[in-house]
Design an enzyme around this catalytic site. Structure first.
Site, PDB file in Angstrom:
ATOM      1  N   ARG A 199       3.321 -45.183  77.500  1.00  0.00           N
ATOM      2  CA  ARG A 199       4.154 -44.601  76.446  1.00  0.00           C
ATOM      3  C   ARG A 199       5.622 -44.986  76.631  1.00  0.00           C
ATOM      4  NH1 ARG A 199       1.108 -38.674  75.793  1.00  0.00           N
ATOM      5  NH2 ARG A 199      -0.455 -39.454  74.306  1.00  0.00           N
ATOM      6  N   TYR A 257       0.493 -46.539  68.245  1.00  0.00           N
ATOM      7  CA  TYR A 257      -0.409 -46.522  69.398  1.00  0.00           C
ATOM      8  C   TYR A 257       0.187 -45.781  70.587  1.00  0.00           C
ATOM      9  CZ  TYR A 257       1.700 -51.211  70.591  1.00  0.00           C
ATOM     10  OH  TYR A 257       2.512 -52.283  70.856  1.00  0.00           O
ATOM     11  N   GLU A 258      -0.687 -45.507  71.564  1.00  0.00           N
ATOM     12  CA  GLU A 258      -0.383 -44.624  72.703  1.00  0.00           C
ATOM     13  C   GLU A 258       0.014 -43.216  72.234  1.00  0.00           C
ATOM     14  OE1 GLU A 258      -1.386 -45.615  75.377  1.00  0.00           O
ATOM     15  OE2 GLU A 258      -1.498 -47.742  74.938  1.00  0.00           O
ATOM     16  N   GLY A 259      -0.563 -42.797  71.133  1.00  0.00           N
ATOM     17  CA  GLY A 259      -0.253 -41.493  70.549  1.00  0.00           C
ATOM     18  C   GLY A 259       0.821 -41.645  69.496  1.00  0.00           C
TER      19      GLY A 259
END
Length: 586
Positions: free
Chosen positions: A295, A438-440
């Site tokens: 992140r 992406y990655e949340g």
């Protein structure tokens, strides 16, 4: 297409003049690391980014990746650039010395990672995920797993991926359905399909190590029943050499808006052999080791794109002739003045500059905290870990939002030329957009910040972050700047504590506003601190540039936080009241 040049002067200012990185290393007992080594790494990193991978960016976007007979090919030159990268040891910068890594501080590696993101985001993405896989295996793998895989992952001989998402299960991993059946030899048979897997297959390395989330038989329902497995593309033999292919295949390559040169794959696991990483049913905790690192690295992608866009827009603004400046003729020898003299263009450029350089300062401050967590004593490491946890969703969410905002401004400065492919500005905006997802997604980052990092730990992460910023403010020498920074800090801290009194729905409704309110507040403090440090710089462009950009930020960008703050306590009723059928006309 604009040529990328690493902003070495700004990087050196931040590391040496602002963060006093040599003193930082000495305090951590890192006597082997000093300013000279930092500058050498920066210079060599800049050379590789500018000469080896930046020239591949445009062609990579044009060529994209292809799947033929189950094998992925990446754009011309990508594989050879990767081989040069690992031959020069760049992949091993952060790896453990126990497995032939260099064990460099994060504050040395992060600026290089930024450069790679600016130069070629698609190319960098595959390397980034390998670094994250190394963290998970190093922290949670058993000794046999480490002996088999770590040295090859750290060197870059093999790459790694992160396999979470399934067609029906994105953010809500409780819905995950991939299965793991135990085998008699201690391995597991992994079956299921994963989507959106960056670097799922490529022609750079002979092996790829997939870190896969799956469920064991009779595992508890929900996220408490998920385990993590390392599933290699090719099964290693006992001596470490490669043996037979595993039951892992590429279903397809995603057709995407951006990062077209990165192979984003649908991966199928059909009884593939894998090995448990960490404890059974504790896979999510193991995966978060690499997810939190990823992140922050995605935040660096936003920063990298912002820098590239700013450089392109600045170069174009200086060259593009258009009318005369409203304040009077600026370039009498020319038929018209460059748009650089137009106040509106100046405003856009300064916005790009202020946000990009502010995010760079935030990223390097974060990297310094990573050093403390890694090398500091127990108490120091514990406090740094709290700061890192609190800042991670801000770095990921805000910096990637800024990457898209700044790249949009870059297109605006180019006008119509920004919208067509040959100038490269539209590619930057297309590439930047995925970083917000992406990655949340950034909405998930905001929810994580306000619900978990702020409201659920009794304010410990908030207090640690406040304490770190308080030290930064206390070092400001100019009285007016010190007072201004203290006021920003006090307002942010008191507001943050007050937010924890909201009920769950109002808290959720305020999440995105709180993330941006916090980010603009923190950047305000960082700008006042940087401008104060710049008084003593030997570079005239830094000394005056930081002061003037700080003044711009405080006057024109910091007020944005008031709008976000106004929404924090407005409740969620207006968000939840409209009935479902009111969203359309049926």
């Amino acid at each position: 297409m604009p040529q990328y040049h690493a902003p070495l002067i700004d990087m050196q200012f931040l590391l040496h003049d602002w963060l006093n990185i040599s003193k930082h290393y000495q305090a951590l007992g890192l006597e082997d690391f000093d300013a000279e080594l930092v500058n050498e790494i920066l210079n060599q990193g800049a050379k590789f980014a500018q000469e080896a991978i930046a020239p591949l960016n445009r062609e990579g976007d044009e060529q994209s990746c292809h799947l033929v007979d189950g094998k992925v090919t990446t754009p011309h030159g990508f594989a050879s650039a990767y081989h040069e990268y690992i031959a020069n040891g760049w992949n091993a910068m952060l790896g453990s010395a126990d497995y032939d890594g260099q064990d460099l501080p994060n504050s040395m590696a992060v600026p290089v990672h930024e450069m790679l993101n600016s130069a070629n985001l698609s190319w960098r993405l595959v390397c980034m995920l390998t670094e994250s896989a190394v963290l998970a295996v190093n922290k949670h793998g058993d000794d046999k797993l480490k002996r088999t895989y770590l040295a090859k992952l750290i060197s870059g001989e093999w790459t790694g991926t992160m396999c979470l998402t399934e067609p029906h299960a994105g953010t809500d991993l409780s819905l995950l359905s991939s299965k793991a059946e135990p085998n008699t030899d201690g391995s597991y048979s992994i079956s299921g399909s994963k989507i959106f897997i960056s670097g799922g297959d490529q022609d750079w390395t002979d092996n790829i190590c997939h870190l896969v989330l799956a469920r064991l038989p009779d595992a508890p329902a929900g996220v408490k029943g998920i385990s993590l497995f390392l599933v290699p593309k090719i099964l290693p033999k006992a001596d470490g050499s490669l043996g037979e292919a595993n039951a892992v295949s590429v279903g397809s390559i995603e057709k995407k808006m951006g990062i077209k040169a990165c192979p984003t794959c649908v991966m199928n696991f059909d009884g593939a052999r894998g090995w448990l990483v960490g404890d059974e049913n504790r896979g999510l905790a193991c995966m978060f080791t690499m997810m939190n690192e990823a992140r922050f690295q995605v935040g660096l992608q936003g920063l990298g794109i912002a820098e590239a866009s700013y450089q392109g827009a600045l170069s174009y603004a200086r060259e593009r002739l258009q009318s005369r400046a409203p304040q009077g003729v600026a370039e009498p020898a020319k038929k018209a003045d460059s748009i650089m003299f137009q106040p509106d263009v100046r405003k856009m450029l300064l916005t790009q500059k202020a946000l990009t350089e502010g995010c760079r300062a935030l990223a390097y401050l974060y990297a310094q905290q990573m050093d403390i967590e890694k090398y500091g004593d127990t108490e120091q490491a514990h406090e740094a870990a709290k700061v890192i946890a609190f800042l991670t969703p801000i770095c990921k969410g805000f910096m990637t939002d800024i990457g898209t905002d700044v790249s949009s401004l870059g297109i605006q400065i180019f006008g119509g030329h920004g919208y067509i492919r040959e100038w490269g500005m539209e590619q930057l905006m297309r590439d930047s957009r995925i970083a917000q997802l992406y990655e949340g997604t950034n909405g998930i980052q905001a929810a994580d910040l306000i619900s978990r990092k702020l409201a659920r730990d009794n304010g410990l992460m908030l207090a640690a972050t406040h304490k770190m910023l308080e030290k930064l403010v206390a070092d400001i020498q100019l009285p007016a700047s010190l007072e201004f920074a203290q006021n920003i800090l006090d307002d942010w801290f008191s507001t943050s504590k007050l937010i924890t009194t909201l009920d769950p729905s109002d808290l959720a409704g305020a999440a995105y506003d709180y993330m941006h309110y916090s980010a603009y507040s923190i950047l305000g403090i960082l700008w006042l601190s940087m401008a104060d440090s710049a008084q003593h710089s030997n570079f005239a462009s830094i000394k005056s540039g930081k002061a003037n950009t700080c003044a711009f930020y405080l006057k024109r960008l910091l007020p944005r936080r008031e709008g976000f703050k106004a929404n924090l306590f407005s409740g969620a009723e207006d968000l939840l009241t409209p009935a479902d059928n009111e969203f359309d006309y049926q």
